[in-house]
Design a protein around this motif. Structure first.
Motif, PDB file in Angstrom:
ATOM      1  N   GLU A 103      70.234   1.588  84.655  1.00 12.69           N
ATOM      2  CA  GLU A 103      70.124   0.206  85.127  1.00 12.69           C
ATOM      3  C   GLU A 103      71.497  -0.438  85.012  1.00 12.69           C
ATOM      4  OE1 GLU A 103      68.319  -2.959  86.848  1.00 12.69           O
ATOM      5  OE2 GLU A 103      67.267  -1.097  86.367  1.00 12.69           O
ATOM      6  N   HIS A 104      72.120  -0.693  86.148  1.00 13.61           N
ATOM      7  CA  HIS A 104      73.456  -1.263  86.201  1.00 13.61           C
ATOM      8  C   HIS A 104      73.351  -2.784  86.308  1.00 13.61           C
ATOM      9  CE1 HIS A 104      77.464  -2.183  87.848  1.00 13.61           C
ATOM     10  NE2 HIS A 104      77.836  -1.065  87.247  1.00 13.61           N
ATOM     11  N   PRO A 105      74.210  -3.533  85.584  1.00 18.30           N
ATOM     12  CA  PRO A 105      74.099  -4.994  85.612  1.00 18.30           C
ATOM     13  C   PRO A 105      74.397  -5.622  86.981  1.00 18.30           C
ATOM     14  CG  PRO A 105      76.035  -4.323  84.371  1.00 18.30           C
ATOM     15  CD  PRO A 105      75.260  -3.078  84.681  1.00 18.30           C
ATOM     16  N   ILE A 106      75.154  -4.956  87.820  1.00 14.93           N
ATOM     17  CA  ILE A 106      75.493  -5.480  89.140  1.00 14.93           C
ATOM     18  C   ILE A 106      74.638  -4.843  90.234  1.00 14.93           C
ATOM     19  CG2 ILE A 106      77.323  -5.781  90.870  1.00 14.93           C
ATOM     20  CD1 ILE A 106      77.797  -7.330  88.233  1.00 14.93           C
ATOM     21  N   TYR A 107      74.564  -3.517  90.245  1.00 16.27           N
ATOM     22  CA  TYR A 107      73.903  -2.795  91.318  1.00 16.27           C
ATOM     23  C   TYR A 107      72.406  -2.599  91.101  1.00 16.27           C
ATOM     24  CZ  TYR A 107      78.695  -1.700  92.585  1.00 16.27           C
ATOM     25  OH  TYR A 107      80.008  -1.792  92.917  1.00 16.27           O
ATOM     26  N   GLY A 108      71.919  -2.912  89.915  1.00 16.48           N
ATOM     27  CA  GLY A 108      70.509  -2.662  89.618  1.00 16.48           C
ATOM     28  C   GLY A 108      70.293  -1.197  89.300  1.00 16.48           C
ATOM     29  N   GLU A 109      69.155  -0.693  89.678  1.00 11.77           N
ATOM     30  CA  GLU A 109      68.800   0.683  89.360  1.00 11.77           C
ATOM     31  C   GLU A 109      69.603   1.668  90.207  1.00 11.77           C
ATOM     32  OE1 GLU A 109      64.850   2.909  90.343  1.00 11.77           O
ATOM     33  OE2 GLU A 109      64.558   1.770  88.493  1.00 11.77           O
ATOM     34  N   ILE A 110      70.251   2.619  89.526  1.00 10.40           N
ATOM     35  CA  ILE A 110      70.986   3.686  90.202  1.00 10.40           C
ATOM     36  C   ILE A 110      70.286   4.993  89.861  1.00 10.40           C
ATOM     37  CG2 ILE A 110      73.169   4.931  90.398  1.00 10.40           C
ATOM     38  CD1 ILE A 110      74.578   2.360  89.475  1.00 10.40           C
ATOM     39  N   THR A 111      69.880   5.720  90.890  1.00  9.87           N
ATOM     40  CA  THR A 111      69.171   6.985  90.707  1.00  9.87           C
ATOM     41  C   THR A 111      69.956   8.097  91.379  1.00  9.87           C
ATOM     42  OG1 THR A 111      67.046   5.829  90.752  1.00  9.87           O
ATOM     43  CG2 THR A 111      66.991   8.203  91.104  1.00  9.87           C
ATOM     44  N   ALA A 112      70.081   9.212  90.671  1.00 14.39           N
ATOM     45  CA  ALA A 112      70.740  10.392  91.235  1.00 14.39           C
ATOM     46  C   ALA A 112      69.802  11.587  91.104  1.00 14.39           C
ATOM     47  CB  ALA A 112      72.052  10.678  90.512  1.00 14.39           C
ATOM     48  N   SER A 113      69.609  12.311  92.202  1.00 11.47           N
ATOM     49  CA  SER A 113      68.773  13.511  92.177  1.00 11.47           C
ATOM     50  C   SER A 113      69.466  14.600  91.373  1.00 11.47           C
ATOM     51  CB  SER A 113      68.530  14.020  93.596  1.00 11.47           C
ATOM     52  OG  SER A 113      67.758  13.111  94.320  1.00 11.47           O
ATOM     53  N   LEU A 114      68.715  15.276  90.526  1.00 12.66           N
ATOM     54  CA  LEU A 114      69.264  16.382  89.749  1.00 12.66           C
ATOM     55  C   LEU A 114      68.593  17.704  90.099  1.00 12.66           C
ATOM     56  CD1 LEU A 114      69.623  14.844  86.166  1.00 12.66           C
ATOM     57  CD2 LEU A 114      71.391  15.164  87.893  1.00 12.66           C
ATOM     58  N   HIS A 115      67.289  17.741  90.096  1.00 12.43           N
ATOM     59  CA  HIS A 115      66.516  18.953  90.374  1.00 12.43           C
ATOM     60  C   HIS A 115      66.983  20.123  89.508  1.00 12.43           C
ATOM     61  CE1 HIS A 115      64.098  17.198  93.517  1.00 12.43           C
ATOM     62  NE2 HIS A 115      65.163  16.480  93.763  1.00 12.43           N
ATOM     63  N   ILE A 116      66.903  19.904  88.214  1.00 11.71           N
ATOM     64  CA  ILE A 116      67.277  20.926  87.240  1.00 11.71           C
ATOM     65  C   ILE A 116      65.995  21.531  86.684  1.00 11.71           C
ATOM     66  CG2 ILE A 116      68.354  21.323  84.983  1.00 11.71           C
ATOM     67  CD1 ILE A 116      70.353  19.085  85.723  1.00 11.71           C
ATOM     68  N   ALA A 117      65.865  22.853  86.830  1.00 12.40           N
ATOM     69  CA  ALA A 117      64.643  23.527  86.398  1.00 12.40           C
ATOM     70  C   ALA A 117      64.903  24.687  85.436  1.00 12.40           C
ATOM     71  CB  ALA A 117      63.878  24.034  87.619  1.00 12.40           C
ATOM     72  N   SER A 118      66.167  24.931  85.108  1.00 16.19           N
ATOM     73  CA  SER A 118      66.485  26.070  84.244  1.00 16.19           C
ATOM     74  C   SER A 118      67.794  25.806  83.502  1.00 16.19           C
ATOM     75  CB  SER A 118      66.646  27.339  85.091  1.00 16.19           C
ATOM     76  OG  SER A 118      67.779  27.213  85.932  1.00 16.19           O
ATOM     77  N   ARG A 119      68.054  26.654  82.518  1.00 20.99           N
ATOM     78  CA  ARG A 119      69.336  26.555  81.819  1.00 20.99           C
ATOM     79  C   ARG A 119      70.494  26.807  82.785  1.00 20.99           C
ATOM     80  NH1 ARG A 119      69.912  27.924  75.760  1.00 20.99           N
ATOM     81  NH2 ARG A 119      68.044  26.924  74.912  1.00 20.99           N
ATOM     82  N   PHE A 120      70.297  27.709  83.727  1.00 18.30           N
ATOM     83  CA  PHE A 120      71.326  27.989  84.725  1.00 18.30           C
ATOM     84  C   PHE A 120      71.669  26.723  85.510  1.00 18.30           C
ATOM     85  CE2 PHE A 120      72.586  29.217  89.049  1.00 18.30           C
ATOM     86  CZ  PHE A 120      73.700  29.997  88.769  1.00 18.30           C
ATOM     87  N   ASP A 121      70.632  26.006  85.975  1.00 21.29           N
ATOM     88  CA  ASP A 121      70.863  24.752  86.699  1.00 21.29           C
ATOM     89  C   ASP A 121      71.593  23.746  85.817  1.00 21.29           C
ATOM     90  OD1 ASP A 121      69.397  25.838  88.818  1.00 21.29           O
ATOM     91  OD2 ASP A 121      67.589  24.653  88.401  1.00 21.29           O
ATOM     92  N   ALA A 122      71.186  23.657  84.557  1.00 19.23           N
ATOM     93  CA  ALA A 122      71.825  22.723  83.619  1.00 19.23           C
ATOM     94  C   ALA A 122      73.299  23.078  83.441  1.00 19.23           C
ATOM     95  CB  ALA A 122      71.094  22.731  82.278  1.00 19.23           C
ATOM     96  N   ASP A 123      73.577  24.373  83.279  1.00 20.60           N
ATOM     97  CA  ASP A 123      74.966  24.814  83.115  1.00 20.60           C
ATOM     98  C   ASP A 123      75.802  24.497  84.359  1.00 20.60           C
ATOM     99  OD1 ASP A 123      74.494  25.763  80.550  1.00 20.60           O
ATOM    100  OD2 ASP A 123      74.171  27.835  81.204  1.00 20.60           O
ATOM    101  N   GLN A 124      75.217  24.684  85.533  1.00 24.57           N
ATOM    102  CA  GLN A 124      75.942  24.356  86.764  1.00 24.57           C
ATOM    103  C   GLN A 124      76.272  22.867  86.819  1.00 24.57           C
ATOM    104  OE1 GLN A 124      73.525  25.934  90.066  1.00 24.57           O
ATOM    105  NE2 GLN A 124      75.306  27.196  90.525  1.00 24.57           N
ATOM    106  N   PHE A 125      75.322  22.032  86.419  1.00 23.50           N
ATOM    107  CA  PHE A 125      75.537  20.589  86.407  1.00 23.50           C
ATOM    108  C   PHE A 125      76.679  20.230  85.452  1.00 23.50           C
ATOM    109  CE2 PHE A 125      74.540  16.420  84.491  1.00 23.50           C
ATOM    110  CZ  PHE A 125      74.675  15.630  85.622  1.00 23.50           C
ATOM    111  N   ILE A 126      76.657  20.783  84.253  1.00 22.80           N
ATOM    112  CA  ILE A 126      77.700  20.507  83.260  1.00 22.80           C
ATOM    113  C   ILE A 126      79.054  21.021  83.759  1.00 22.80           C
ATOM    114  CG2 ILE A 126      78.494  20.968  80.899  1.00 22.80           C
ATOM    115  CD1 ILE A 126      76.061  19.061  81.081  1.00 22.80           C
TER     116      ILE A 126
END
Length: 173
Positions: A103-126
């Motif tokens: 929740e941003h004070p200026i822009y309001g709610e900011i949502t970003a799609s992640l679609h992380i379902a595994s440790r592999f996906d998490a590692d790619q994100f990091i």
């Protein structure tokens, strides 16, 4: 191939794919620039196609089997290892992390799609955070953020919350 035929082919390709497809691989496959692909995806979305962009690439949003969806509130620092640990806890309990919300004070709610379902996906994100020297959205809210997660069993939600609370990552509700 004209642009209409290309968009039809892109849509068919995305619908058949089992994993996200990068804009670069689509541009190579269809012999156009990545910007043309971005434009094609925008037009397909405007036509009502449910195409989402994830850190791993484009994905056609196919309704999944019956799931339980809940939003959980988490809080921790922007340390990448804490982020990794939080994501691992969630996916290790069989959940899929659909998004991150702040929740941003200026822009309001900011949502970003992640679609992380595994440790592999998490590692790619990091790894992408590090490669692009990007800050996670939680820096905008002193670490407080939400995740929409999906599980197949209600027991998994309780286990996730318990594990996150044990690490101090579950925001006080």
């Amino acid at each position: 191939m004209n642009s209409k035929d290309r968009r039809t082919a892109i849509l068919q390709y995305l619908k058949a794919a089992q994993e996200p497809i990068t804009g670069a691989s689509l541009s190579e496959r269809f012999g156009v620039t990545r910007q043309v692909i971005v434009s094609d995806i925008a037009i397909l979305r405007a036509q009502g196609e449910d195409i989402i962009g994830t850190p791993q690439g484009y994905l056609y949003n196919v309704p999944e089997k019956a799931t339980i969806r809940q939003t959980i509130a988490a809080v921790h620092s922007s340390d990448r290892e804490q982020i990794r640990e939080e994501l691992y806890i969630i996916v290790d309990h069989g959940a899929r992390i659909k998004d991150v919300i702040v929740e941003h004070p200026i822009y309001g709610e900011i949502t970003a799609s992640l679609h992380i379902a595994s440790r592999f996906d998490a590692d790619q994100f990091i790894d992408k955070l590090a490669a692009y020297k990007a800050e996670p959205l939680l820096v905008l809210t002193d670490g407080l953020h939400l995740h929409t997660i999906e599980v197949e069993k209600i027991e998994a939600l309780a286990a996730i919350k318990k594990a996150l609370a044990a690490k101090g990552y579950l925001a006080v509700e």
